[in-house]
Design an enzyme around this catalytic site. Structure first.
Site, PDB file in Angstrom:
ATOM      1  N   ARG A  59       1.202  -1.391  -0.176  1.00  0.00           N
ATOM      2  CA  ARG A  59      -0.058   0.058   0.111  1.00  0.00           C
ATOM      3  C   ARG A  59       0.969   2.022  -0.231  1.00  0.00           C
ATOM      4  O   ARG A  59       0.906   2.571  -0.968  1.00  0.00           O
ATOM      5  CB  ARG A  59      -1.128  -0.003   1.192  1.00  0.00           C
ATOM      6  CG  ARG A  59      -1.479   1.315   1.392  1.00  0.00           C
ATOM      7  CD  ARG A  59      -3.117   1.063   1.819  1.00  0.00           C
ATOM      8  NE  ARG A  59      -2.331   0.412   3.591  1.00  0.00           N
ATOM      9  CZ  ARG A  59      -2.594   0.945   4.428  1.00  0.00           C
ATOM     10  NH1 ARG A  59      -2.076   1.877   4.959  1.00  0.00           N
ATOM     11  NH2 ARG A  59      -2.244   0.437   5.528  1.00  0.00           N
ATOM     12  N   TYR A 112     -17.173  13.383 -16.618  1.00  0.00           N
ATOM     13  CA  TYR A 112     -17.741  11.450 -16.304  1.00  0.00           C
ATOM     14  C   TYR A 112     -18.833  11.270 -15.743  1.00  0.00           C
ATOM     15  O   TYR A 112     -18.657  12.309 -14.430  1.00  0.00           O
ATOM     16  CB  TYR A 112     -16.738  10.720 -16.151  1.00  0.00           C
ATOM     17  CG  TYR A 112     -16.904   9.177 -15.844  1.00  0.00           C
ATOM     18  CD1 TYR A 112     -18.454   8.399 -16.460  1.00  0.00           C
ATOM     19  CD2 TYR A 112     -16.674   8.808 -14.548  1.00  0.00           C
ATOM     20  CE1 TYR A 112     -18.171   7.188 -16.152  1.00  0.00           C
ATOM     21  CE2 TYR A 112     -16.911   7.170 -14.393  1.00  0.00           C
ATOM     22  CZ  TYR A 112     -17.987   6.806 -14.877  1.00  0.00           C
ATOM     23  OH  TYR A 112     -18.532   5.429 -15.121  1.00  0.00           O
ATOM     24  N   ASP A 184      -8.726  15.849 -16.332  1.00  0.00           N
ATOM     25  CA  ASP A 184      -8.876  14.436 -16.346  1.00  0.00           C
ATOM     26  C   ASP A 184      -8.684  14.185 -17.549  1.00  0.00           C
ATOM     27  O   ASP A 184      -9.212  15.104 -18.761  1.00  0.00           O
ATOM     28  CB  ASP A 184     -10.193  13.766 -16.040  1.00  0.00           C
ATOM     29  CG  ASP A 184     -10.915  12.722 -16.466  1.00  0.00           C
ATOM     30  OD1 ASP A 184      -9.839  11.856 -16.631  1.00  0.00           O
ATOM     31  OD2 ASP A 184     -11.383  11.994 -14.947  1.00  0.00           O
ATOM     32  N   LYS A 209      -8.512   2.976 -19.753  1.00  0.00           N
ATOM     33  CA  LYS A 209      -8.897   3.597 -20.689  1.00  0.00           C
ATOM     34  C   LYS A 209      -7.797   3.187 -21.730  1.00  0.00           C
ATOM     35  O   LYS A 209      -7.599   2.241 -22.055  1.00  0.00           O
ATOM     36  CB  LYS A 209      -9.658   4.631 -20.732  1.00  0.00           C
ATOM     37  CG  LYS A 209     -10.755   4.688 -20.362  1.00  0.00           C
ATOM     38  CD  LYS A 209     -11.996   4.148 -20.119  1.00  0.00           C
ATOM     39  CE  LYS A 209     -13.782   4.630 -19.405  1.00  0.00           C
ATOM     40  NZ  LYS A 209     -12.935   4.447 -18.169  1.00  0.00           N
TER      41      LYS A 209
HETATM   42  C1  4LM Z   1     -17.161   5.114 -19.518  1.00  0.00           C
HETATM   43  N1  4LM Z   1     -15.108   6.828 -17.619  1.00  0.00           N
HETATM   44  O1  4LM Z   1     -17.676   6.577 -19.588  1.00  0.00           O
HETATM   45  P1  4LM Z   1     -12.694   4.182 -13.427  1.00  0.00           P
HETATM   46  N2  4LM Z   1     -13.058  10.398 -15.156  1.00  0.00           N
HETATM   47  C2  4LM Z   1     -13.183   9.726 -17.606  1.00  0.00           C
HETATM   48  C3  4LM Z   1     -13.712   8.632 -17.728  1.00  0.00           C
HETATM   49  O2  4LM Z   1     -14.124   8.351 -18.545  1.00  0.00           O
HETATM   50  C4  4LM Z   1     -13.979   7.453 -16.513  1.00  0.00           C
HETATM   51  C5  4LM Z   1     -14.011   7.402 -15.309  1.00  0.00           C
HETATM   52  C6  4LM Z   1     -12.668   9.308 -14.800  1.00  0.00           C
HETATM   53  C7  4LM Z   1     -16.335   5.356 -18.165  1.00  0.00           C
HETATM   54  C8  4LM Z   1     -16.585   4.247 -17.516  1.00  0.00           C
HETATM   55  C9  4LM Z   1     -17.601   3.050 -17.909  1.00  0.00           C
HETATM   56  C10 4LM Z   1     -12.873  10.599 -17.979  1.00  0.00           C
HETATM   57  C11 4LM Z   1     -14.994   6.637 -16.700  1.00  0.00           C
HETATM   58  C12 4LM Z   1     -13.666   6.361 -14.630  1.00  0.00           C
HETATM   59  O3  4LM Z   1     -14.208   3.745 -14.018  1.00  0.00           O
HETATM   60  O4  4LM Z   1     -13.169   4.282 -12.081  1.00  0.00           O
HETATM   61  O5  4LM Z   1     -11.658   2.930 -14.056  1.00  0.00           O
HETATM   62  O6  4LM Z   1     -12.875   5.568 -14.380  1.00  0.00           O
HETATM   63  O7  4LM Z   1     -17.743   5.149 -20.314  1.00  0.00           O
END
Ligand code: 4LM
Length: 394
Positions: A59, A112, A184, A209
């Site tokens: 951790r 998001y 982000d 991603k």
């Molecule tokens: C989606 N996105 O859009 P985790 N920041 C951005 C994102 O697109 C996402 C996250 C954070 C999608 C997930 C289902 C710009 C997620 C959050 O899913 O926690 O790794 O990331 O399809």
């Protein structure tokens, strides 16, 4: 990483790895160990005091995770990075590290869905207030900032409308009141956009991603421009336990080795498909930063090294036609997420942005008929043929 690797592909391929530190291994080994032995009680105590940088417990730090952190920090041009369990863990690590009771946050929208929900409904539990501003409206962002604003949070390109935010302009506004600018950078990724070059203080990713790129892991990472911010992020991640595990780190690092190749190929596919869709009679509108019809086309050319691989569009038949399209595609996969080698399609209003009220969706440009296409690395002709056969049924 050896200093002579300054090109983006070279950094992605060699970042975080000196094979001679790992018995010659050319792929960073997975240190699948929760804890690390101390050679003596004195050395263990020294490590806890920070007088020795030896390993303690995963951790707090682990060689595989450290390799990923060094690689992403190098790609973004930051001073260091902190791995996180998910993209959302990366987002919450930033808030937990940098905000306290009485502080104010300005965030652009769209974001998001769950990030917007976290800012709009969860931060108030910690005594943090917020103001939302529209991504493309610099004047609105300027009006939203107050003396108590400690953090400005932006997503560019924004999920799912691919609206852009002018990072340099917002950095100037944030720094005027002593706030940190958090970007982000998930949609563009460091191969196409490096927010530190435009004045950002913190960059974060859903490493799920394009960094990973193979739809086989969820992970996140936060990068800091300066050492004090990095330390605050590290302390929060360790204290709240938002950290990642070594196997996750290895999967992301394995994906990063081909980041530029994947991103450039997916982008070439997206550019071709976006232009073709825009001319298709069944399509009402297309939003893609690589098309001159995007209202911030000039900003995209200035701020990004390429427009990326996410296309937002709406069909003439609106939401019903969009549903029909998604149900009729053969190998373009109906699923949320993005940035992988496979092309995915989804409906933000009922899926990724379901947590945002209908009124707010409309305000942010998330129309009922908006369909999000996350273009992958397949053959462009095959993607076009699949879309064509589905559009022909409308
Ligand atoms: C989606 N996105 O859009 P985790 N920041 C951005 C994102 O697109 C996402 C996250 C954070 C999608 C997930 C289902 C710009 C997620 C959050 O899913 O926690 O790794 O990331 O399809």
């Amino acid at each position: 990483m050896k200093q002579e690797h300054t090109g983006r592909h070279s950094r992605a391929i060699h970042g975080g790895l000196d094979p001679l530190e790992h018995r010659g291994a050319v792929s960073v080994p997975i240190y699948q160990s929760s804890t690390f032995a101390f050679p003596s009680a004195e050395e263990g105590a020294a490590r806890f005091l920070g007088q020795s940088d030896g390993l303690i417990y995963t951790r707090l730090g682990n060689p595989t995770i450290q390799a990923l952190e060094a690689c992403v920090a190098g790609l973004e041009g930051g001073c260091g990075a902190v791995g996180a369990a998910t993209g959302m863990a990366a987002v919450s690590t930033v808030f937990l590290a940098l905000l306290g009771s009485g502080d104010h946050v300005v965030a652009t929208r769209p974001l998001y869905g769950p990030t917007g929900v976290m800012i709009g409904t969860r931060l108030s539990r910690f005594g943090v207030s917020f103001t939302f501003a529209r991504a493309a409206e610099a004047a609105e962002i300027e009006r939203a900032v107050r003396p108590a604003t400690r953090l400005v949070y932006i997503e560019t390109p924004a999920n799912p409308t691919v609206d852009l935010v002018d990072i340099a302009a917002v950095a100037e506004v944030a720094h005027r009141v002593g706030a940190v600018l958090v970007v982000d950078n998930t949609f563009a990724g460091p191969h196409l956009q490096r927010p530190f070059e435009w004045g950002a203080d913190v960059v974060l990713h859903s490493a799920t991603k394009s960094l990973n790129g193979h739809a086989d892991v969820v992970a996140g990472i936060v990068v800091a421009r300066t050492a004090p911010v990095l330390q605050a992020l590290r302390e929060a991640a360790v204290a709240y336990g938002t950290t990642m595990d070594p196997h996750q780190a290895w999967l992301v690092l394995r994906g990063i080795r081909t980041l530029g190749m994947r991103v450039e190929r997916a982008q070439a596919n997206a550019q071709a498909l976006a232009g073709w869709l825009e001319r298709h009679p069944a399509v009402e509108w297309v939003r893609y930063p690589g098309l001159p019809s995007h209202p911030q086309y000039e900003l995209a050319r200035r701020q990004m090294d390429g427009p990326g691989s996410i296309i937002a569009f709406e069909l003439r038949g609106g939401v019903e036609a969009g549903r029909r399209l998604m149900n009729t595609l053969r190998f373009i996969t109906l699923a949320v997420s993005l940035g992988g080698v496979e092309t995915l399609i989804e409906h933000p209003a009922s899926m990724t942005h379901k947590g945002v009220s209908e009124a707010e969706q409309r305000e942010q440009g998330i129309t009922a008929g908006l369909v999000r296409l996350a273009v992958g690395c397949e053959d462009e002709a095959d993607l076009r043929a699949d879309l064509e056969q589905a559009l022909a049924t409308l």
